[in-house]
Design an enzyme around this catalytic site. Structure first.
Site, mmCIF file in Angstrom:
data_model
loop_
_atom_site.group_PDB
_atom_site.id
_atom_site.type_symbol
_atom_site.label_atom_id
_atom_site.label_comp_id
_atom_site.label_asym_id
_atom_site.label_seq_id
_atom_site.Cartn_x
_atom_site.Cartn_y
_atom_site.Cartn_z
ATOM 1 C CG HIS A 166 -4.855 -0.577 -9.537
ATOM 2 N ND1 HIS A 166 -4.108 -1.646 -10.089
ATOM 3 C CD2 HIS A 166 -3.570 0.439 -9.792
ATOM 4 C CE1 HIS A 166 -2.960 -1.418 -10.450
ATOM 5 N NE2 HIS A 166 -2.591 -0.447 -10.102
ATOM 6 C CD GLU B 255 1.727 4.306 -10.356
ATOM 7 O OE1 GLU B 255 1.897 5.634 -9.679
ATOM 8 O OE2 GLU B 255 1.939 3.225 -10.053
#
Length: 198
Positions: A13, A84
């Site tokens: 990202h 994550e």
């Protein structure tokens, strides 16, 4: 593209306030910065000439927004295994703050109290790779730094602790593939940010 030996593309990202400050961002759902949004669009330009049989994204907005700004939002399937690493008690802390509490700490070796162990994160990475390898054609994955480093380690058949060897910048592109059209997993490209503006 060789259908027998597809490539798994890993996209981290774009920048967030915490990736900029060095704070551990696990499940805290932060947006991209303006710079992160620009880099996500640049990543999309880099990916523009490629074709993907399947696209997966983490549900966390920093990855999903990067996916969307890169031009793949309507094509991507949300995969909750792509979130994550759960940092537990270390969420929001910088490495220096963690080391002050626990000298010598290393996430890929020690995990996080109240969060995930390396083995637990590796299990998720293995599931992601199993799904990606079941696709006939190239796959594009949007996720976060520590988790994608674990994916790389597991792709190579390495123990979870080996994830520490794979540095990964925001909005980077990496490629997991095979050596000379043999069924030998290799890293074909890692942490490429040539498309990202300063």
């Amino acid at each position: 593209m060789n259908e027998m030996f597809p490539i798994i593309y890993l996209a981290r990202h774009g920048e967030t306030e915490w990736s900029l400050s060095g704070q551990h961002t696990g499940l805290t759902d932060l947006p991209l910065t303006a710079h992160g949004e620009r880099n996500a669009r640049e990543l999309g330009e880099r990916l523009g000439d490629l074709t993907f049989a399947k696209i997966f994204t983490s549900p966390l907005q920093r990855a999903a927004r990067t996916c969307g700004l890169a031009g793949f939002g309507n094509l991507a399937e949300v995969d909750h295994d792509l979130v994550e690493w759960n940092y537990g008690e270390y969420e929001g802390l910088k490495s220096s703050e963690i080391h002050a509490r626990r000298p010598g700490w290393q996430i890929f070796q020690d995990g996080c109290p109240g969060g995930e162990s390396p083995d637990q994160t590796a299990v998720r990475a293995d599931r992601v790779l199993h799904r990606a390898c079941a696709v006939s054609g190239n796959v594009l994955i949007f996720s976060s730094g520590h988790f994608l480093r674990m994916v790389a380690a597991r792709w190579l058949g390495l123990e979870p602790a080996a994830g520490r060897f794979f540095a990964l910048n925001t909005a980077s592109l990496s490629e997991l593939g095979y050596e000379n059209n043999l069924a030998q997993p290799v890293i074909k490209l890692w942490n490429d940010t040539s498309h990202v503006s300063e």
